[in-house]
Design a protein around this motif. Structure first.
Motif, PDB file in Angstrom:
ATOM      1  N   ARG A  59      -2.969 -16.267 -11.328  1.00 46.90           N
ATOM      2  CA  ARG A  59      -2.306 -17.560 -11.196  1.00 46.90           C
ATOM      3  C   ARG A  59      -3.307 -18.659 -11.481  1.00 46.90           C
ATOM      4  O   ARG A  59      -4.338 -18.761 -10.817  1.00 46.90           O
ATOM      5  CB  ARG A  59      -1.731 -17.734  -9.787  1.00 46.90           C
ATOM      6  CG  ARG A  59      -0.909 -19.026  -9.628  1.00 46.90           C
ATOM      7  CD  ARG A  59      -0.331 -19.152  -8.244  1.00 46.90           C
ATOM      8  NE  ARG A  59      -1.393 -19.305  -7.253  1.00 46.90           N
ATOM      9  CZ  ARG A  59      -1.212 -19.100  -5.951  1.00 46.90           C
ATOM     10  NH1 ARG A  59      -0.045 -18.692  -5.496  1.00 46.90           N
ATOM     11  NH2 ARG A  59      -2.215 -19.276  -5.103  1.00 46.90           N
TER      12      ARG A  59
ATOM     13  N   ASP B 192      -0.954 -23.114 -11.064  1.00 47.73           N
ATOM     14  CA  ASP B 192       0.382 -22.826 -10.507  1.00 47.73           C
ATOM     15  C   ASP B 192       1.283 -22.047 -11.467  1.00 47.73           C
ATOM     16  O   ASP B 192       2.496 -22.012 -11.271  1.00 47.73           O
ATOM     17  CB  ASP B 192       1.083 -24.129 -10.077  1.00 47.73           C
ATOM     18  CG  ASP B 192       0.403 -24.766  -8.875  1.00 47.73           C
ATOM     19  OD1 ASP B 192      -0.102 -24.007  -8.020  1.00 47.73           O
ATOM     20  OD2 ASP B 192       0.363 -26.005  -8.792  1.00 47.73           O
TER      21      ASP B 192
ATOM     22  N   ASN C 269     -10.836 -15.220  -6.657  1.00 44.41           N
ATOM     23  CA  ASN C 269     -10.156 -16.207  -5.829  1.00 44.41           C
ATOM     24  C   ASN C 269     -10.905 -17.521  -5.937  1.00 44.41           C
ATOM     25  O   ASN C 269     -12.079 -17.598  -5.611  1.00 44.41           O
ATOM     26  CB  ASN C 269     -10.111 -15.725  -4.376  1.00 44.41           C
ATOM     27  CG  ASN C 269      -9.322 -16.677  -3.483  1.00 44.41           C
ATOM     28  OD1 ASN C 269      -8.667 -17.592  -3.969  1.00 44.41           O
ATOM     29  ND2 ASN C 269      -9.398 -16.469  -2.188  1.00 44.41           N
TER      30      ASN C 269
ATOM     31  N   ARG D 189      -6.504 -22.145  -5.201  1.00 44.17           N
ATOM     32  CA  ARG D 189      -5.132 -21.811  -5.597  1.00 44.17           C
ATOM     33  C   ARG D 189      -5.100 -20.875  -6.797  1.00 44.17           C
ATOM     34  O   ARG D 189      -4.109 -20.197  -7.049  1.00 44.17           O
ATOM     35  CB  ARG D 189      -4.344 -23.084  -5.906  1.00 44.17           C
ATOM     36  CG  ARG D 189      -4.067 -23.942  -4.681  1.00 44.17           C
ATOM     37  CD  ARG D 189      -3.127 -25.083  -5.008  1.00 44.17           C
ATOM     38  NE  ARG D 189      -1.869 -24.602  -5.546  1.00 44.17           N
ATOM     39  CZ  ARG D 189      -0.858 -24.165  -4.801  1.00 44.17           C
ATOM     40  NH1 ARG D 189      -0.968 -24.134  -3.483  1.00 44.17           N
ATOM     41  NH2 ARG D 189       0.271 -23.762  -5.358  1.00 44.17           N
ATOM     42  N   ASP D 190      -6.163 -20.856  -7.590  1.00 44.86           N
ATOM     43  CA  ASP D 190      -6.237 -19.958  -8.735  1.00 44.86           C
ATOM     44  C   ASP D 190      -6.768 -18.604  -8.278  1.00 44.86           C
ATOM     45  O   ASP D 190      -7.841 -18.528  -7.664  1.00 44.86           O
ATOM     46  CB  ASP D 190      -7.151 -20.543  -9.817  1.00 44.86           C
ATOM     47  CG  ASP D 190      -6.582 -21.816 -10.414  1.00 44.86           C
ATOM     48  OD1 ASP D 190      -5.384 -22.069 -10.225  1.00 44.86           O
ATOM     49  OD2 ASP D 190      -7.342 -22.549 -11.070  1.00 44.86           O
ATOM     50  N   ARG D 191      -6.022 -17.533  -8.592  1.00 44.30           N
ATOM     51  CA  ARG D 191      -6.375 -16.207  -8.090  1.00 44.30           C
ATOM     52  C   ARG D 191      -6.063 -15.142  -9.122  1.00 44.30           C
ATOM     53  O   ARG D 191      -5.295 -15.366 -10.047  1.00 44.30           O
ATOM     54  CB  ARG D 191      -5.590 -15.909  -6.804  1.00 44.30           C
ATOM     55  CG  ARG D 191      -5.832 -16.915  -5.704  1.00 44.30           C
ATOM     56  CD  ARG D 191      -4.912 -16.709  -4.532  1.00 44.30           C
ATOM     57  NE  ARG D 191      -5.258 -17.602  -3.438  1.00 44.30           N
ATOM     58  CZ  ARG D 191      -4.706 -17.544  -2.241  1.00 44.30           C
ATOM     59  NH1 ARG D 191      -3.785 -16.642  -1.981  1.00 44.30           N
ATOM     60  NH2 ARG D 191      -5.070 -18.383  -1.289  1.00 44.30           N
TER      61      ARG D 191
END
Length: 207
Positions: A53, A56, A94, A97-99
């Motif tokens: 991700r 988003d 990780n 929010r970006d993973r």
């Protein structure tokens, strides 16, 4: 001197013989995922699926995969890093929010039979994914810095302009030009609002 310089062709040859090198040389998330899934397949770990991700938006590799894997990967991407993933899902990276996570193939008894070679590939993929996240952070910081400098320059130009003796049409045209450097402003109007009288007077308009 006895030293050996590796030419680009040598790097390509190394990547062709060692899938770990291909993972480390991958230029983006798709290339890392493709190299990892392919390498795991050659080690009899068929069916791995990678999900990441970024901004988003969630992406999967391969795009065509088992729906059950999608559900587990989405749950893992949405969960806190401190929450254990299902046994067949591993974290690869990780960055807030970006993973990035990978769903691994399970045996009939639900275990994930991975040999040392598979674990090495997963570790290399995690390293490369974190490098890509770091590169994105650096690019975002440069964009933010450039934007802040552009805004500061615009504010200084406005201050200089208002400090000079200029007629109102010239001043408003200059303000329009400055706004146009910050955003699309071909169509613009500037209005004065008189709250006491309840009126709105348009003093500048371009369409």
């Amino acid at each position: 001197s006895g030293s050996i310089d590796l030419a680009p062709s040598t790097e390509c040859a190394m990547a062709a013989t060692d899938p770990g090198v291909e993972i480390l040389l991958a230029a983006n998330f798709v290339d890392v995922s493709s190299a990892l899934v392919s390498a795991l397949r050659h080690l009899d770990a068929e069916g791995a699926v990678v999900a990441w991700r970024v901004s988003d938006e969630t992406h999967y590799y391969p795009a065509s995969h088992d729906n059950a894997a999608s559900v587990r990967l989405r749950v893992a991407l949405a969960a806190d890093r401190r929450v254990p993933c299902p046994g067949d899902v591993r974290w690869l990276g990780n960055d807030g929010r970006d993973r990035c996570v990978v769903a691994l193939p399970c045996a009939d008894d639900g275990t994930v039979p991975l040999n040392t070679g598979c674990e090495r590939l997963l570790a290399l993929a995690a390293r490369r994914i974190q490098d890509l996240f770091a590169a994105r952070r650096g690019e975002a910081s440069l964009v933010e810095l450039a934007r802040a400098q552009q805004l500061q320059r615009a504010l200084l130009d406005i201050a200089d302009m208002t400090g000079c003796e200029r007629d109102m049409p010239t001043l408003l045209k200059g303000l329009h030009d400055i706004i146009g450097r910050l955003m699309y402003a071909e169509n613009i109007y500037i209005a004065l609002c008189d709250r006491d009288c309840g009126t709105l007077r348009f003093i500048y308009f371009r369409d």
